[in-house]
Scaffold this motif. Structure first.
Motif, mmCIF file in Angstrom:
data_model
loop_
_atom_site.group_PDB
_atom_site.id
_atom_site.type_symbol
_atom_site.label_atom_id
_atom_site.label_comp_id
_atom_site.label_asym_id
_atom_site.label_seq_id
_atom_site.Cartn_x
_atom_site.Cartn_y
_atom_site.Cartn_z
ATOM 1 N N GLN A 148 -8.055 -13.477 4.136
ATOM 2 C CA GLN A 148 -9.405 -13.408 3.593
ATOM 3 C C GLN A 148 -10.377 -12.830 4.614
ATOM 4 O O GLN A 148 -11.239 -11.998 4.290
ATOM 5 C CB GLN A 148 -9.878 -14.802 3.166
ATOM 6 N N GLY A 149 -10.237 -13.263 5.856
ATOM 7 C CA GLY A 149 -11.101 -12.740 6.909
ATOM 8 C C GLY A 149 -10.892 -11.255 7.139
ATOM 9 O O GLY A 149 -11.852 -10.500 7.347
ATOM 10 N N MET A 150 -9.647 -10.816 7.068
ATOM 11 C CA MET A 150 -9.351 -9.394 7.248
ATOM 12 C C MET A 150 -9.874 -8.572 6.068
ATOM 13 O O MET A 150 -10.406 -7.469 6.252
ATOM 14 C CB MET A 150 -7.841 -9.188 7.424
ATOM 15 N N TYR A 151 -9.721 -9.113 4.878
ATOM 16 C CA TYR A 151 -10.250 -8.441 3.679
ATOM 17 C C TYR A 151 -11.758 -8.240 3.820
ATOM 18 O O TYR A 151 -12.282 -7.152 3.567
ATOM 19 C CB TYR A 151 -9.929 -9.285 2.451
ATOM 20 N N ALA A 152 -12.465 -9.292 4.226
ATOM 21 C CA ALA A 152 -13.920 -9.203 4.370
ATOM 22 C C ALA A 152 -14.304 -8.179 5.437
ATOM 23 O O ALA A 152 -15.267 -7.421 5.273
ATOM 24 C CB ALA A 152 -14.487 -10.581 4.721
ATOM 25 N N TYR A 153 -13.554 -8.127 6.521
ATOM 26 C CA TYR A 153 -13.865 -7.191 7.603
ATOM 27 C C TYR A 153 -13.679 -5.751 7.146
ATOM 28 O O TYR A 153 -14.543 -4.893 7.384
ATOM 29 C CB TYR A 153 -12.977 -7.493 8.804
ATOM 30 N N LEU A 154 -12.567 -5.465 6.492
ATOM 31 C CA LEU A 154 -12.282 -4.096 6.079
ATOM 32 C C LEU A 154 -13.218 -3.623 4.962
ATOM 33 O O LEU A 154 -13.709 -2.493 4.988
ATOM 34 C CB LEU A 154 -10.818 -3.970 5.643
ATOM 35 N N THR A 155 -13.465 -4.486 3.977
ATOM 36 C CA THR A 155 -14.395 -4.087 2.919
ATOM 37 C C THR A 155 -15.802 -3.932 3.483
ATOM 38 O O THR A 155 -16.567 -3.061 3.026
ATOM 39 C CB THR A 155 -14.393 -5.093 1.765
ATOM 40 N N GLY A 156 -16.141 -4.755 4.473
ATOM 41 C CA GLY A 156 -17.447 -4.633 5.105
ATOM 42 C C GLY A 156 -17.633 -3.323 5.839
ATOM 43 O O GLY A 156 -18.763 -2.852 6.025
ATOM 44 N N ARG A 157 -16.525 -2.712 6.240
ATOM 45 C CA ARG A 157 -16.592 -1.413 6.906
ATOM 46 C C ARG A 157 -16.406 -0.251 5.927
ATOM 47 O O ARG A 157 -16.370 0.902 6.346
ATOM 48 C CB ARG A 157 -15.541 -1.327 8.012
ATOM 49 N N GLY A 158 -16.259 -0.582 4.640
ATOM 50 C CA GLY A 158 -16.235 0.484 3.644
ATOM 51 C C GLY A 158 -14.890 0.799 3.021
ATOM 52 O O GLY A 158 -14.794 1.723 2.209
ATOM 53 N N ILE A 159 -13.847 0.037 3.344
ATOM 54 C CA ILE A 159 -12.554 0.264 2.699
ATOM 55 C C ILE A 159 -12.619 -0.314 1.283
ATOM 56 O O ILE A 159 -13.017 -1.465 1.089
ATOM 57 C CB ILE A 159 -11.408 -0.398 3.492
ATOM 58 N N ALA A 160 -12.222 0.470 0.297
ATOM 59 C CA ALA A 160 -12.307 0.052 -1.106
ATOM 60 C C ALA A 160 -11.429 -1.171 -1.367
ATOM 61 O O ALA A 160 -10.261 -1.189 -0.964
ATOM 62 C CB ALA A 160 -11.883 1.204 -2.016
ATOM 63 N N PRO A 161 -11.945 -2.185 -2.035
ATOM 64 C CA PRO A 161 -11.175 -3.405 -2.305
ATOM 65 C C PRO A 161 -9.855 -3.143 -3.020
ATOM 66 O O PRO A 161 -8.866 -3.850 -2.779
ATOM 67 C CB PRO A 161 -12.123 -4.235 -3.179
ATOM 68 N N GLU A 162 -9.812 -2.139 -3.898
ATOM 69 C CA GLU A 162 -8.585 -1.873 -4.651
ATOM 70 C C GLU A 162 -7.454 -1.339 -3.775
ATOM 71 O O GLU A 162 -6.292 -1.280 -4.209
ATOM 72 C CB GLU A 162 -8.850 -0.904 -5.801
ATOM 73 N N ARG A 163 -7.761 -0.964 -2.541
ATOM 74 C CA ARG A 163 -6.720 -0.506 -1.619
ATOM 75 C C ARG A 163 -6.116 -1.656 -0.806
ATOM 76 O O ARG A 163 -5.191 -1.435 -0.016
ATOM 77 C CB ARG A 163 -7.290 0.530 -0.640
ATOM 78 N N ILE A 164 -6.620 -2.864 -0.992
ATOM 79 C CA ILE A 164 -6.224 -3.995 -0.151
ATOM 80 C C ILE A 164 -5.452 -5.037 -0.967
ATOM 81 O O ILE A 164 -5.882 -5.430 -2.050
ATOM 82 C CB ILE A 164 -7.452 -4.654 0.495
ATOM 83 N N ARG A 165 -4.328 -5.466 -0.438
ATOM 84 C CA ARG A 165 -3.570 -6.581 -1.006
ATOM 85 C C ARG A 165 -3.626 -7.734 -0.003
ATOM 86 O O ARG A 165 -3.467 -7.516 1.194
ATOM 87 C CB ARG A 165 -2.110 -6.200 -1.261
ATOM 88 N N MET A 166 -3.825 -8.948 -0.508
ATOM 89 C CA MET A 166 -3.931 -10.102 0.377
ATOM 90 C C MET A 166 -2.691 -10.986 0.276
ATOM 91 O O MET A 166 -2.325 -11.429 -0.807
ATOM 92 C CB MET A 166 -5.179 -10.931 0.057
ATOM 93 N N GLU A 167 -2.067 -11.243 1.412
ATOM 94 C CA GLU A 167 -0.967 -12.201 1.525
ATOM 95 C C GLU A 167 -1.495 -13.340 2.375
ATOM 96 O O GLU A 167 -1.650 -13.198 3.584
ATOM 97 C CB GLU A 167 0.252 -11.528 2.179
ATOM 98 N N ASP A 168 -1.777 -14.477 1.763
ATOM 99 C CA ASP A 168 -2.503 -15.537 2.470
ATOM 100 C C ASP A 168 -1.732 -16.854 2.584
ATOM 101 O O ASP A 168 -2.336 -17.923 2.692
ATOM 102 C CB ASP A 168 -3.848 -15.792 1.787
ATOM 103 N N GLN A 169 -0.393 -16.778 2.592
ATOM 104 C CA GLN A 169 0.413 -17.992 2.676
ATOM 105 C C GLN A 169 1.225 -18.098 3.969
ATOM 106 O O GLN A 169 1.727 -19.176 4.296
ATOM 107 C CB GLN A 169 1.386 -18.058 1.479
ATOM 108 N N SER A 170 1.368 -17.034 4.698
ATOM 109 C CA SER A 170 2.262 -17.026 5.862
ATOM 110 C C SER A 170 1.674 -17.784 7.046
ATOM 111 O O SER A 170 0.455 -17.875 7.215
ATOM 112 C CB SER A 170 2.583 -15.587 6.272
#
Length: 249
Positions: A148-170
């Motif tokens: 989640q933190g990485m998603y927020a950082y990348l989208t905050g820098r302008g990477i489109a959300p649809e390009r990001i997949r989140m794996e948050d269980q490892s």
């Protein structure tokens, strides 16, 4: 001469341990091992300088020197493998990136994680078709999952959300790669982004899990923590090798 070397090393290791403690940049208590190593080296200096070493039976001295030499050789070989992937780069046009997680703080990504994310951002900006998987669960000392933190950082820098997949269980690198693989199509090319000291192990673990086209991509490491991270990585590699998670080559 050997006694003096142990004394100097002991002092340096203790100073390094204290410096990390004072800096507050650490994410675990592993760095305390430097203090233990420092005390051990000072103890070796005492044994050598007092003449106790020379009074030990020859077979005892031979055994100690043999074990020390074998251990040092193994350590140097493993660290050589780690260094061999320090400057790994992925070619343009990879289908996926996997960004391996590191600690999230209340203020945002830790320094190690930010360096990985900045490397991912640069690649994604230059390769607009590449999909990125951000991988990492939530530890007991983390405000949100690493993904989640990485998603927020990348989208905050302008990477489109649809390009990001989140794996948050490892919870570790083995799980990072195992769970991220669920998002990846068979035969796809995959770049694995992590800090330079971690690339070798990440590549070997991915190979052991059936990843086909793997390209390690090395992000920098905070220089003040480089020695600590490389020592910790030695133990990580030995653990994963002994557990059957990876082959050394």
């Amino acid at each position: 001469m050997a006694a003096v070397i142990f004394l100097v090393l002991g002092i340096l290791f203790c100073i390094y341990c204290i410096a990390i403690l004072v800096s507050g940049v650490f994410g675990s208590w592993f760095f305390l091992l430097w203090g233990a190593l420092g005390i051990g080296c000072i103890g070796a200096w005492k044994v050598l300088s007092s003449g106790l070493w020379g009074r030990l039976p020859v077979p005892v001295r031979g055994t100690v020197l043999g074990l020390f030499g074998a251990g040092l050789l193994v350590f140097l070989v493993i660290e050589g493998l780690v260094v061999s992937r320090f400057y790994a780069k992925g070619e343009p046009g990879l289908d996926y990136l996997v960004v391996l997680g590191a600690q999230m703080r209340e203020s945002g990504p830790s320094r190690a994680l930010q360096l990985r994310l900045d490397q991912a951002y640069d690649y994604l900006a230059e390769n607009p078709e590449t999909v990125v998987i951000v991988s990492g669960g939530q530890g007991s000392n983390e405000p949100v999952s690493e993904a989640q933190g990485m998603y927020a950082y990348l989208t905050g820098r302008g990477i489109a959300p649809e390009r990001i997949r989140m794996e948050d269980q490892s919870k570790n690198t083995v799980e990072n790669l195992r769970f991220s693989k669920r998002f990846i199509e068979d035969g796809a090319s995959v770049g694995i982004i992590t800090n330079n000291f971690h690339v070798y192990r990440a590549e070997r673990l991915a190979a052991g899990q059936g990843y086909e086209t793997i390209r390690g991509i090395a992000a920098p490491c905070d220089l003040s923590m480089q020695a600590n991270n490389m020592l910790r990585e030695f133990f990580g590699i030995m653990k994963d090798w002994l557990c059957g998670n990876m082959k050394l080559w």
